[in-house]
Design a protein around this motif. Sequence first.
Motif, PDB file in Angstrom:
ATOM      1  N   VAL A 271     -62.202 -45.101 -18.259  1.00  0.00           N
ATOM      2  CA  VAL A 271     -61.302 -44.837 -17.082  1.00  0.00           C
ATOM      3  C   VAL A 271     -62.168 -43.628 -16.896  1.00  0.00           C
ATOM      4  O   VAL A 271     -61.930 -42.529 -18.021  1.00  0.00           O
ATOM      5  N   LEU A 272     -62.536 -42.820 -15.411  1.00  0.00           N
ATOM      6  CA  LEU A 272     -62.582 -41.849 -14.963  1.00  0.00           C
ATOM      7  C   LEU A 272     -61.854 -41.216 -14.538  1.00  0.00           C
ATOM      8  O   LEU A 272     -61.677 -41.102 -13.733  1.00  0.00           O
ATOM      9  N   CYS A 273     -61.583 -39.367 -14.720  1.00  0.00           N
ATOM     10  CA  CYS A 273     -61.609 -39.023 -14.337  1.00  0.00           C
ATOM     11  C   CYS A 273     -62.473 -37.860 -13.169  1.00  0.00           C
ATOM     12  O   CYS A 273     -63.779 -37.175 -14.842  1.00  0.00           O
ATOM     13  N   VAL A 274     -62.622 -37.898 -12.160  1.00  0.00           N
ATOM     14  CA  VAL A 274     -63.422 -36.896 -11.829  1.00  0.00           C
ATOM     15  C   VAL A 274     -62.882 -35.348 -11.447  1.00  0.00           C
ATOM     16  O   VAL A 274     -62.037 -34.854 -10.277  1.00  0.00           O
ATOM     17  N   ASP A 275     -62.434 -34.218 -11.770  1.00  0.00           N
ATOM     18  CA  ASP A 275     -61.451 -33.346 -11.972  1.00  0.00           C
ATOM     19  C   ASP A 275     -62.442 -32.027 -11.321  1.00  0.00           C
ATOM     20  O   ASP A 275     -64.237 -32.033 -11.185  1.00  0.00           O
TER      21      ASP A 275
END
Length: 422
Positions: free
Chosen positions: A300-304
């Motif tokens: 599960v990716l977060c692109v911050d």
Amino acid sequence: LRSSCEYLRGARRFEQALGGLAATPVTSRPSSNRAFSSGDKAPGLDPAQFTAMLRAQGTSFFAGVPDSLLKDPCAYITDNIPEKNHIIAANEGTALALAAGHHLATNNIACVYLQNSGLGNLVNPLLSLCSKRVYSIPALLLIGWRGEPGVKDEPQHNLQGELTPPLLEKMNVPYEILPETEEEASKVLEKAYDYMRREKAPFAILVKKNTFQKYKLMKKFASFDSEGMLSREDILDHIIKVFPESPLVTTTGFTSREIFELRKKRGLPHEQDFLTVGSMGHCSSLAQGIALSKPNCSSVLCVDGDGAAIMHMGSMVTGGQSGLKNLKHILINNSVHDSVGGQPTNGGNINFAQVALACGYSQATSVSKADEIPAALQKLKDSEGPYFLEIRSLPGARSDLGRPTSSPGQNKDAFMAMLAKL
């Protein structure tokens, strides 16, 4: 004439307060670096003259979080106020606390600038620190009024705009709308400062769209510009190539807009992407909540973004301590608040990978060059989390960048339907 004299006296007091830091005596009104015909007067307030009016009232300290409606006065302040007297804060609550500290030390009233979406971050110190019922500390709150009723805006701003005036009223913060003429603006500021000095409490100024004349930021900051670095949009393109089927939570601003257009350009569906169009600083917590509830999903990716991560950096502790093997946290760091004027975030001075490791992430690394990115993303995919990857990027976005054509509700429904299949 009276306004001009007040400005001159205030500017000289400002120079004295700074210990003579101003290079030359003030002999005339300042002027923004704007372009229009001689003899013409551009519509709206001149940021230079507005700043002069604040200085004439004794305000010499500014703190806040950049906003698109305030980018012109913020740019002028950035160019013309000494760095020690202008702090671009991590979040709006921090900015108000800085202003309160300045008042305690000097008995002067500081200016705190913010977008109205940042009122949530402001509430705690506003009510438990500056309120007349607690320490009674005045501060001028300059608030960009996104989502003003009757003015077309993005969905995430509409409810906030509608509730901004009644929210201020409920918190016992008096407010005025800033007029577009110098004469009327001066009257509003006189009222605000009279109240703050008499009541020793905050006063808010709401700023509508196009209130200020244009001002271009002249000061150059140490942003990333090394050979071999990529733009954020090119980095996002690499991410969706390496993670073609993983849920993706993207931060607010240009990032979500770019990922939407990349999917469209490739003819791909948008169901894998949750576009966090608001809620700045909460992207990684959203991703963590999903990863916790979908343990069978390998990534599960977060692109911050750097500004967003700094705003609520405490969430990195929660993420690092989660032990979630499927949590993959990507930070695209360009060291500026890109979508609201390009003011610096100090992201280039922070070793985010070391911060992540200190917070408990199992692995953390940082890359900058185009030829490093594919391998770094593949390692992120193949490794167990919580894993943190910083990718440093060039600032800026293309001028023809569009906005999502689906509504937030449609985005949510499609994303949830995709998650239900995992």
